[in-house]
Design a protein around this motif. Structure first.
Motif, mmCIF file in Angstrom:
data_model
loop_
_atom_site.group_PDB
_atom_site.id
_atom_site.type_symbol
_atom_site.label_atom_id
_atom_site.label_comp_id
_atom_site.label_asym_id
_atom_site.label_seq_id
_atom_site.Cartn_x
_atom_site.Cartn_y
_atom_site.Cartn_z
ATOM 1 N N SER A 61 0.671 -1.349 -0.046
ATOM 2 C CA SER A 61 0.017 0.077 0.005
ATOM 3 C C SER A 61 0.764 1.272 -0.066
ATOM 4 C CB SER A 61 -0.892 0.036 1.346
ATOM 5 O OG SER A 61 -1.833 -1.208 1.101
ATOM 6 N N ALA A 62 1.970 1.259 0.692
ATOM 7 C CA ALA A 62 2.787 2.416 0.740
ATOM 8 C C ALA A 62 3.210 2.807 -0.332
ATOM 9 C CB ALA A 62 3.904 2.077 1.477
ATOM 10 N N SER A 87 -4.763 2.525 4.251
ATOM 11 C CA SER A 87 -4.122 2.128 5.481
ATOM 12 C C SER A 87 -5.619 1.541 6.260
ATOM 13 C CB SER A 87 -3.385 3.205 6.078
ATOM 14 O OG SER A 87 -2.882 2.460 7.138
ATOM 15 N N CYS A 133 0.207 5.519 5.484
ATOM 16 C CA CYS A 133 1.157 4.286 5.843
ATOM 17 C C CYS A 133 2.271 4.587 6.770
ATOM 18 C CB CYS A 133 1.520 3.836 4.488
ATOM 19 S SG CYS A 133 0.213 2.904 3.361
#
Length: 326
Positions: A49-50, A64, A99
């Motif tokens: 996700s980051a 997140s 994140c």
């Protein structure tokens, strides 16, 4: 379209357009081509996700989760003064990626407060902002004493009251060795770091000695190796151990109670000012929203302080605040 742009040399300027670059990034992260057929990438092949944009309209927003709740966007971190004789105003609003871990924003917050000459002598924070490195670095670089409950470790020894914990070992930093509760000396002392880049010390005890130890079950569950310790570097380790001891005292708990006001501030920012809804796109513009929200809250608090109205423990409705009339 992307294939056509790459195949045409005259289309090179188009490839530099932000919209086209976003399209190409999202396509490469989500899709793959096998034998000419376009397919969705499996979950294991998709970036974390980051590193993965969630919206083409805001490429900095990230997905997140926290306590079972997921969202796409950012995090806002509020710093508030808590002097007993002054209004409790917000001194800084920091915006970070959703994140980003809380402990990672502490250096940026302290640098920003230092630039405004508003560094506190003591900074009361949530457990998510506490680590040995934060405690040691904040005191060394800014003279700020960070105060907050430490997170419990993940080792099984911490959950077993009979097990030997790190506190039961004697750490000799100058000679670079540790001594176990049974008096045995470690044989390995290696410097390294965690996957996040945190400096660590890895200490190991001899396998043969540990295997023949009568209290081995209280120390390690490994059937082949001896006890291993993973330590922070000395300043961070000692700062963390000291905080763990202090947080059990009544004096520390009474001091930390002063932080409870920030929970009310977060509630006001969310419920009265919509702080959980991003009105702009991009981290830079979200920083403007955070500062405007903080300024609005501060104006109301300063005015109430001038009027001599104390902050209520619970919210009072507008109608209830009207003076009684006959």
């Amino acid at each position: 379209m992307l294939d056509s742009l790459h195949a045409d040399p005259s289309a090179a300027p188009l490839l530099s357009l932000p919209a086209v670059q976003t399209l190409e990034l999202v396509w490469s992260q989500q899709f793959s081509r096998k034998t000419g057929e376009v397919q969705w990438k499996p979950g294991t092949a998709v970036p974390p996700s980051a590193q993965r944009p969630e919206s083409p309209y805001d490429t900095e927003a990230r997905f997140s989760t926290k306590r079972g709740r997921g969202w796409v966007g950012y995090k806002v971190h509020l710093t508030e003064a808590c002097e007993p004789d002054l209004p409790e105003v917000i001194t800084h609003a920091h915006i970070s990626s959703s994140c980003t871990q809380d402990i990672q924003v502490m250096p940026s917050v302290h640098h920003a407060l230092a630039a405004k000459e508003m560094l506190p002598r003591q900074h009361l924070v949530d457990s998510g902002y506490v680590s040995g490195s934060v405690l040691a670095d904040s005191l060394e670089q800014h003279g700020v004493e960070v105060i907050g409950p430490t997170r419990p470790g993940a080792n099984w020894q911490l959950r077993d009251p009979e097990a030997f914990k790190i506190d039961d070992f004697s750490i000799h930093w100058e000679s670079q060795h540790a001594t176990c509760p049974q008096g045995q000396r470690s044989t390995s002392w290696l410097l390294g770091q965690s996957p996040e880049g945190i400096p660590l010390v890895f200490v190991s005890f001899p396998r043969k000695v540990c295997q023949s130890c009568e209290v081995r079950a209280r120390c390690t569950k490994s059937t082949s190796d001896g006890r291993c310790l993973t330590l922070l570097r000395q300043p961070a380790f000692e700062a963390l151990q000291m905080m763990r001891k202090q947080q059990e005292t009544p004096e520390w708990k009474a001091m930390y109670n002063r932080r409870s006001g920030i929970e009310g501030t977060v509630s006001v920012a969310v419920r009265a000012h919509g702080a959980r809804t991003a009105r702009y796109r991009g981290e830079a513009k979200l920083r403007l929203q955070g500062m405007a929200t903080a300024a609005g809250i501060n104006l109301g608090r300063v005015y109430a302080w001038w009027q001599g109205r104390p902050r209520a423990a619970t919210r009072t409705a507008c109608f209830a605040r009207l003076p009684a009339t006959v």
